[in-house]
Motif scaffolding. Structure first.
Motif, mmCIF file in Angstrom:
data_model
loop_
_atom_site.group_PDB
_atom_site.id
_atom_site.type_symbol
_atom_site.label_atom_id
_atom_site.label_comp_id
_atom_site.label_asym_id
_atom_site.label_seq_id
_atom_site.Cartn_x
_atom_site.Cartn_y
_atom_site.Cartn_z
ATOM 1 N N THR A 11 0.831 -1.209 0.000
ATOM 2 C CA THR A 11 0.000 0.000 0.000
ATOM 3 C C THR A 11 0.856 1.246 0.000
ATOM 4 O OG1 THR A 11 -1.758 -1.134 1.221
ATOM 5 C CG2 THR A 11 -1.800 1.264 1.235
ATOM 6 N N LYS A 12 1.887 1.271 0.841
ATOM 7 C CA LYS A 12 2.798 2.424 0.878
ATOM 8 C C LYS A 12 3.497 2.602 -0.468
ATOM 9 C CE LYS A 12 5.239 1.312 4.541
ATOM 10 N NZ LYS A 12 6.284 1.477 5.592
ATOM 11 N N LEU A 13 3.843 1.491 -1.079
ATOM 12 C CA LEU A 13 4.517 1.545 -2.374
ATOM 13 C C LEU A 13 3.598 2.150 -3.432
ATOM 14 C CD1 LEU A 13 7.270 0.670 -3.532
ATOM 15 C CD2 LEU A 13 6.190 -1.474 -4.238
ATOM 16 N N PHE A 14 2.320 1.748 -3.415
ATOM 17 C CA PHE A 14 1.368 2.283 -4.385
ATOM 18 C C PHE A 14 1.139 3.775 -4.172
ATOM 19 C CE2 PHE A 14 -3.001 3.214 -5.801
ATOM 20 C CZ PHE A 14 -2.865 2.880 -7.136
ATOM 21 N N LEU A 15 1.065 4.201 -2.915
ATOM 22 C CA LEU A 15 0.910 5.631 -2.628
ATOM 23 C C LEU A 15 2.110 6.422 -3.147
ATOM 24 C CD1 LEU A 15 -0.517 5.519 1.025
ATOM 25 C CD2 LEU A 15 -1.754 6.097 -1.071
ATOM 26 N N GLY A 16 3.294 5.846 -2.981
ATOM 27 C CA GLY A 16 4.501 6.501 -3.479
ATOM 28 C C GLY A 16 4.504 6.585 -4.999
ATOM 29 N N PHE A 17 4.119 5.498 -5.651
ATOM 30 C CA PHE A 17 4.040 5.486 -7.113
ATOM 31 C C PHE A 17 3.042 6.536 -7.612
ATOM 32 C CE2 PHE A 17 5.492 0.825 -7.389
ATOM 33 C CZ PHE A 17 6.782 1.212 -7.750
ATOM 34 N N THR A 18 1.888 6.599 -6.960
ATOM 35 C CA THR A 18 0.851 7.547 -7.372
ATOM 36 C C THR A 18 1.326 8.985 -7.230
ATOM 37 O OG1 THR A 18 -0.895 6.003 -6.694
ATOM 38 C CG2 THR A 18 -1.517 8.310 -6.961
ATOM 39 N N ALA A 19 1.948 9.295 -6.100
ATOM 40 C CA ALA A 19 2.438 10.654 -5.861
ATOM 41 C C ALA A 19 3.475 11.055 -6.901
ATOM 42 C CB ALA A 19 3.025 10.755 -4.454
ATOM 43 N N PHE A 20 4.436 10.160 -7.158
ATOM 44 C CA PHE A 20 5.484 10.480 -8.130
ATOM 45 C C PHE A 20 4.910 10.580 -9.538
ATOM 46 C CE2 PHE A 20 8.797 9.302 -11.176
ATOM 47 C CZ PHE A 20 9.783 10.210 -10.838
ATOM 48 N N ILE A 77 5.399 -0.595 -14.492
ATOM 49 C CA ILE A 77 5.696 -1.161 -13.175
ATOM 50 C C ILE A 77 4.413 -1.333 -12.360
ATOM 51 C CG2 ILE A 77 6.849 -0.728 -10.966
ATOM 52 C CD1 ILE A 77 9.055 0.674 -12.601
ATOM 53 N N VAL A 78 3.558 -0.304 -12.360
ATOM 54 C CA VAL A 78 2.285 -0.391 -11.638
ATOM 55 C C VAL A 78 1.413 -1.488 -12.238
ATOM 56 C CG1 VAL A 78 0.140 0.826 -11.083
ATOM 57 C CG2 VAL A 78 2.330 2.011 -10.876
ATOM 58 N N ASN A 79 1.412 -1.591 -13.549
ATOM 59 C CA ASN A 79 0.640 -2.637 -14.220
ATOM 60 C C ASN A 79 1.139 -4.019 -13.825
ATOM 61 O OD1 ASN A 79 -1.300 -3.678 -15.884
ATOM 62 N ND2 ASN A 79 -0.459 -2.855 -17.776
ATOM 63 N N GLU A 80 2.438 -4.154 -13.675
ATOM 64 C CA GLU A 80 3.052 -5.438 -13.337
ATOM 65 C C GLU A 80 2.637 -5.912 -11.948
ATOM 66 O OE1 GLU A 80 5.836 -8.682 -14.073
ATOM 67 O OE2 GLU A 80 4.972 -7.173 -15.381
ATOM 68 N N TYR A 81 2.578 -4.972 -10.990
ATOM 69 C CA TYR A 81 2.344 -5.361 -9.596
ATOM 70 C C TYR A 81 0.928 -5.084 -9.090
ATOM 71 C CZ TYR A 81 7.332 -6.199 -9.073
ATOM 72 O OH TYR A 81 8.601 -6.706 -9.203
ATOM 73 N N TYR A 82 0.208 -4.167 -9.759
ATOM 74 C CA TYR A 82 -1.114 -3.800 -9.249
ATOM 75 C C TYR A 82 -2.240 -3.995 -10.267
ATOM 76 C CZ TYR A 82 1.590 -1.658 -5.501
ATOM 77 O OH TYR A 82 2.458 -1.437 -4.451
ATOM 78 N N ALA A 86 -5.478 -0.339 -11.435
ATOM 79 C CA ALA A 86 -4.674 0.612 -10.673
ATOM 80 C C ALA A 86 -4.058 1.666 -11.597
ATOM 81 C CB ALA A 86 -3.574 -0.120 -9.904
ATOM 82 N N VAL A 87 -3.622 1.233 -12.787
ATOM 83 C CA VAL A 87 -3.037 2.177 -13.746
ATOM 84 C C VAL A 87 -4.080 3.197 -14.186
ATOM 85 C CG1 VAL A 87 -1.973 2.434 -16.017
ATOM 86 C CG2 VAL A 87 -1.315 0.526 -14.556
ATOM 87 N N ARG A 88 -5.285 2.709 -14.453
ATOM 88 C CA ARG A 88 -6.352 3.632 -14.860
ATOM 89 C C ARG A 88 -6.665 4.617 -13.740
ATOM 90 N NH1 ARG A 88 -8.643 -1.404 -16.677
ATOM 91 N NH2 ARG A 88 -8.336 -1.656 -18.930
ATOM 92 N N ARG A 89 -6.635 4.138 -12.496
ATOM 93 C CA ARG A 89 -6.941 5.008 -11.361
ATOM 94 C C ARG A 89 -5.941 6.154 -11.257
ATOM 95 N NH1 ARG A 89 -9.501 4.534 -6.391
ATOM 96 N NH2 ARG A 89 -11.013 3.335 -7.593
ATOM 97 N N ILE A 90 -4.640 5.836 -11.339
ATOM 98 C CA ILE A 90 -3.646 6.903 -11.198
ATOM 99 C C ILE A 90 -3.628 7.792 -12.445
ATOM 100 C CG2 ILE A 90 -2.222 5.565 -9.606
ATOM 101 C CD1 ILE A 90 -0.245 5.086 -11.842
ATOM 102 N N SER A 91 -3.980 7.235 -13.607
ATOM 103 C CA SER A 91 -4.030 8.041 -14.829
ATOM 104 C C SER A 91 -5.162 9.057 -14.752
ATOM 105 C CB SER A 91 -4.211 7.146 -16.059
ATOM 106 O OG SER A 91 -3.119 6.266 -16.220
#
Length: 259
Positions: A11-20, A77-82, A86-91
């Motif tokens: 979860t922390k990793l996804f939050l970091g990916f989203t922010a960046f 990377i997000v697609n690979e792990y989430y 998840a990719v659509r959400r951050i997009s």
């Protein structure tokens, strides 16, 4: 509840990916108003070549292309792990926040400036308010073209990536990452020019195709160069969350149960 979120590494990793991801996209949009010469960057004279009948072309690119390749690396990377959801959400999040940012830029330009602020002591800038408007006041067609191209290319990227992954499984990361990026960048390169300068300007189809091809060649080369970065980041993720957790994340991203 917040303590559980902060303790959960995926979860922390996804939050970091989203922010960046969002920050990188917003910065790319902001600096995209500057056009630079790739030839001059490497200390050589502009090429002045012809392509598809369009004469006197050189490799002039928006500064945004310096950051956009990172977005597609992040997408893979997000697609690979989430997974694609998840990719659509951050997009979608990035598009909404970029739109919000440009709305704030527009409001800031419309606010009456203080008299003392207009006059500047910088010799190259005669009017600070005019300079402010010139930097942040991108044409609406350019903004629209950039956002539409970004959103469509992201959807294309995530779809192709997931289809290739369903065939290859955990193998051939380079194939699905590079393959999806090459196709999505092709879409991105032409959509933004078509909307911004064909619909919103007076560019000919010849110019759109020629300039789009030059931009795509650059993006394709960068995508190939950045392929090793994906392997490096995956290695860091495996080390951070652990091999077993990373494996379960990949299975979940593909819509499969943990093995």
């Amino acid at each position: 509840m917040i303590h559980n979120i902060l303790k959960d590494k995926p979860t922390k990793l996804f939050l970091g990916f989203t922010a960046f991801f969002v920050a990188n996209a917003l910065i790319a949009e902001c600096i995209g108003t500057k056009i630079f010469s790739l030839e001059k960057l490497f200390g050589i004279s502009p090429f002045h070549f012809s392509l598809f009948g369009q004469k006197d072309l050189s490799v002039n690119l928006t500064c945004g292309v310096l950051l956009w390749p990172l977005e597609f690396v992040m997408t893979d990377i997000v697609n690979e792990y989430y997974g694609p959801k998840a990719v659509r959400r951050i997009s979608y999040t990035a598009v909404i926040l970029i739109s919000y940012a440009f709305l704030m830029f527009y409001l800031a330009m419309e606010i009456p400036p203080a008299d003392f602020w207009i006059t500047t002591k910088i010799p190259q800038v005669a009017n600070m308010n005019t300079a402010f408007g010139a930097i942040f006041g991108q044409g609406m067609w350019i903004i629209l073209g950039s956002l539409v191209a970004f959103l469509v290319s992201q959807i294309v990227d995530v779809t192709i990536f997931h289809k290739i992954k369903n065939i290859t499984g955990d193998k051939k990361v380079w194939l699905r990452a590079t393959g999806s990026t090459l196709v999505s960048q092709l879409v991105d390169s032409y959509i933004v020019l078509f909307i911004a300068f064909k619909l919103g300007g007076n560019w000919t189809w010849q110019m759109v195709i020629a300039v789009g091809t030059v931009n795509y060649i650059y993006k394709a080369l960068v995508a190939l160069i950045l392929t090793p970065v994906i392997y490096f980041v995956e290695g860091r993720i495996e080390k951070y969350v652990g091999h077993d957790v990373a494996h379960k994340m990949k299975l979940a991203a593909m819509g499969k149960e943990s093995e």
